[in-house]
Scaffold this motif. Structure first.
Motif, PDB file in Angstrom:
ATOM      1  N   ASP A 153      -3.353  40.434  56.944  1.00 47.64           N
ATOM      2  CA  ASP A 153      -3.173  39.669  58.180  1.00 47.64           C
ATOM      3  C   ASP A 153      -3.319  38.173  57.902  1.00 47.64           C
ATOM      4  N   GLU A 188      -5.946  34.047  58.873  1.00 47.94           N
ATOM      5  CA  GLU A 188      -7.333  34.273  58.459  1.00 47.94           C
ATOM      6  C   GLU A 188      -7.447  35.604  57.734  1.00 47.94           C
ATOM      7  N   TRP A 239      -9.581  37.724  54.099  1.00 47.12           N
ATOM      8  CA  TRP A 239     -10.636  37.670  53.090  1.00 47.12           C
ATOM      9  C   TRP A 239     -10.188  37.010  51.787  1.00 47.12           C
ATOM     10  N   TYR A 251     -11.403  33.453  50.278  1.00 43.91           N
ATOM     11  CA  TYR A 251     -12.698  33.161  49.650  1.00 43.91           C
ATOM     12  C   TYR A 251     -12.751  33.527  48.170  1.00 43.91           C
ATOM     13  N   TYR A 252     -11.640  33.980  47.631  1.00 42.21           N
ATOM     14  CA  TYR A 252     -11.626  34.398  46.225  1.00 42.21           C
ATOM     15  C   TYR A 252     -10.465  33.728  45.485  1.00 42.21           C
ATOM     16  N   LYS A 275     -10.035  36.939  40.645  1.00 46.12           N
ATOM     17  CA  LYS A 275     -10.993  37.890  41.220  1.00 46.12           C
ATOM     18  C   LYS A 275     -10.252  38.901  42.126  1.00 46.12           C
ATOM     19  N   THR A 335      -8.867  41.809  40.243  1.00 44.60           N
ATOM     20  CA  THR A 335      -9.818  42.869  39.864  1.00 44.60           C
ATOM     21  C   THR A 335     -10.097  43.799  41.059  1.00 44.60           C
ATOM     22  N   ILE A 336     -10.103  43.209  42.266  1.00 43.49           N
ATOM     23  CA  ILE A 336     -10.358  44.025  43.460  1.00 43.49           C
ATOM     24  C   ILE A 336      -9.145  44.919  43.761  1.00 43.49           C
ATOM     25  N   LEU A 337      -7.961  44.308  43.706  1.00 41.96           N
ATOM     26  CA  LEU A 337      -6.749  45.067  44.086  1.00 41.96           C
ATOM     27  C   LEU A 337      -6.429  46.177  43.082  1.00 41.96           C
ATOM     28  N   ARG A 347     -10.033  28.937  44.476  1.00 36.83           N
ATOM     29  CA  ARG A 347     -10.037  29.846  45.627  1.00 36.83           C
ATOM     30  C   ARG A 347      -8.793  29.606  46.489  1.00 36.83           C
TER      31      ARG A 347
END
Lengths: 283, 301
Positions: B80, B83, B85, B88-89, B93, B96-98, B124
């Motif tokens: 979305d 705004e 998440w 902030y990365y 980084k 690594t999350i995805l 960021r």
């Protein structure tokens, strides 16, 4: 569930590492003071280290938890291949159970190594502190689940924990009565009952978390059918507290005791239902 | 295989935002979603993706309930905007999350696109410009290799050169991976060049699904009238897009033979049919609102 744990740990890896480093510093300071300055008062590992670690780690956990919402990480996690229930359990495991367990393991391990004569005392202290902290965490988690904005979560938690502290003597009396019947288990009955109560609250939180939609994030109470019960809860518990004070037998005293519950209930009502008042001089 | 949205209804703060929304997304399709501001496009995206829980209705994928079958969730990607998440990365980084979140995450493609568009891998995302953030969200969505990608205003804030590259990126994704893409946009001119069909969200529901070539009844004319005033029947049966003196550009939502006869009459000096676009269909769909605004403007004048 494994996917939820793996994903959340990957996202929050830096914060977990920071918590571990802070924990290590606390351990080094505690063990250092025991070994280098023997005889210093209040330096028993049994008394201090475990509770200190729990408090520090839980403060970090609360910040991480609130941060998830303010950074809209929650919103994205709802779209992932983990359910809302799994996300709730993951947070409880990683942000509540893990810090408490880790603090206990460190505390008992160091006590066994450095002050083995205080091991039983450490076990008693840790089990009581852990059970109480687990219970308080369950209250925070359910409040944080039901309430939307972060500052209202904090206000709700302070209000509820304040009530728990005020109810402390009554609860202590309750456990004293139980212990007199079950004296052989005196040391364990309170932690066990407290843990069971916390587990029940977590179970309710788990159920509610599965039905919470992201569009309610700005609402004071995110669960529609809990709006009125929360207003009534605030009124009733505040009334119970004010009416238990001395001097409430007279009519004046009774009316005075109604003031605070009514004010708090009205304030809660305004936040929960957001009523709009139209002030106009137009006919 | 299709993503089936069936009778989705959603109220937000006691206001009905979606009501009985139903449509299907087939494999390898690019579908546009249009509607007026506040029509519920973002709410619909959020509900399909699982951010919001529908009050009623069902989302199906592979004959399974999408909301209840969490293992299907890495088959759909929605970031979305604006705004989110990601801000902030750093891209490093986020990768690594995805990689954990999406089992088919294409790491090498992600790295290549980050490099190609000159995005800083260490900074960021919130330090990026608005356009770069939008571009990054598209790269993330496609690198997930999810079968269904929802893009909310993907071309918003991009300069012309980047926009062309992103459009190419979208087309390549569909050709190479048979991905289905649902694009919400107000930029109907851009949509026309990209999509197979358009869903129109109006009155809390999908009011109409159209492809330009299918809309034989919607017609656009430029004409010059002879009298002092615009003939009444034009306002009653069409939406005036532009008027300069006696020259009028008008879209008819439901063009009939009768209208054609009237246009051929003596009231008009000149009549020419123009090529219709999605923007014209959009205007025609909101003819009533447009007419009432026109009247208000005339009264004010």
């Amino acid at each position: 569930m494994r996917q939820a744990l793996k994903l959340y740990t990957t996202i929050r890896k830096n914060q977990f590492m920071m918590a571990a480093v802070i924990g290590m510093i606390l351990i080094v300071l505690s063990v250092g003071s025991v070994m280098l300055i023997p005889g210093m008062p209040n330096q028993d590992i049994a008394d201090a280290l475990g509770p200190e670690l729990i408090v520090v780690w839980l403060i970090i956990a609360v910040i991480v938890f609130l941060n998830d919402q303010s950074r809209r990480l929650d919103t994205w996690l709802y779209t992932q291949n983990i359910s809302r229930g799994q996300l709730f359990l993951t947070r409880v495991i990683l942000l509540v159970v893990l810090p408490i367990m880790a603090a206990n393991v460190v505390d008992l391990g160091l006590t066994a190594a450095l002050q083995p004569h205080t091991l039983i005392e450490a076990l008693n202290i840790d089990s009581t502190v852990s059970a109480n902290v687990f219970f308080m965490s369950s209250l925070f988690v359910i409040i944080a689940t039901i309430i939307g904005p972060n500052w209202l979560k904090a206000a709700g938690t302070i209000f509820t924990l304040g009530l728990v502290v005020l109810a402390g003597p009554t609860v202590a009396l309750f456990f004293k009565n139980i212990s007199s019947v079950t004296s052989p288990f005196e040391g364990f009955i309170q932690p066990v009952v407290t843990m069971l109560a916390a587990l029940f609250i977590f179970a309710v939180g788990h159920y509610l978390a599965q039905n919470i939609s992201d569009d309610t994030v700005d609402e004071a109470v995110r669960v529609h059918y809990l709006k009125w019960p929360i207003v009534i809860f605030v009124f009733v518990v505040t009334l119970m507290k004010t009416m238990s004070s001395s001097g409430r037998n007279s009519i004046d005293g009774f009316l005075l005791g109604l003031v605070l519950p009514i004010i708090l209930a009205v304030v809660t009502f305004i936040f929960v239902f957001k009523p709009t008042f139209k002030v106009t001089w137009d006919k | 295989m299709a993503l089936v949205i069936e009778n989705i209804s959603k109220k937000i703060q006691d206001k009905q935002v979606l009501e009985n929304v139903s449509f299907e997304l087939n494999q390898g399709e690019i579908v546009g979603l249009v509607g007026r501001n506040g029509a519920g496009k973002t709410t619909l995206f959020g509900t399909i993706a699982g951010e919001l829980l529908p009050d009623f209705g069902h989302i199906g994928l592979d004959d399974l309930d999408y909301n209840k079958t969490t293992r299907l969730h890495d088959q759909l990607c929605y970031i979305d905007m604006p705004e989110n998440w990601l801000r902030y990365y750093s891209p490093k980084k986020i990768k690594t999350i995805l990689k954990v979140a999406y089992k088919n995450f294409d790491e090498s493609w992600y790295d290549a696109e980050i490099k190609r568009f000159g995005l800083n891998n260490i900074k960021r995302i919130r330090t990026y410009s608005k356009g770069m953030r939008a571009l990054f969200a598209i790269i993330v969505s496609f690198a997930s290799r999810a079968q269904y990608v929802l893009l909310d205003e993907p071309l918003d804030g991009l300069d012309v050169l980047i926009r062309d590259q992103v459009k190419q990126l979208i087309v390549n994704q569909v050709i190479q991976h048979n991905t289905t893409i649902l694009i919400a946009s107000h930029n109907l001119i851009e949509l026309d060049t990209l999509v197979d069909r358009i869903l129109l969200l109006k009155n809390q529901t999908i009011d109409r699904t159209f492809a330009i070539e299918d809309n034989k009844n919607i017609k656009k004319y430029q004409l010059a009238f002879t009298g002092e005033e615009l003939p009444r029947f034009l306002r009653d049966s069409g939406t005036i897009i532009a008027q300069t003196g006696h020259i009028v550009t008008i879209v008819f939502n439901d063009f009939s033979e009768n209208l054609g006869i009237k246009l051929a009459g003596p009231e008009f000096k000149f009549v020419e049919e123009l090529q219709i676009s999605s923007e014209d269909v959009f205007r025609a769909s909101f003819a009533e609102e447009a007419f009432s605004w026109q009247q208000e403007l005339e009264v004010d004048a």
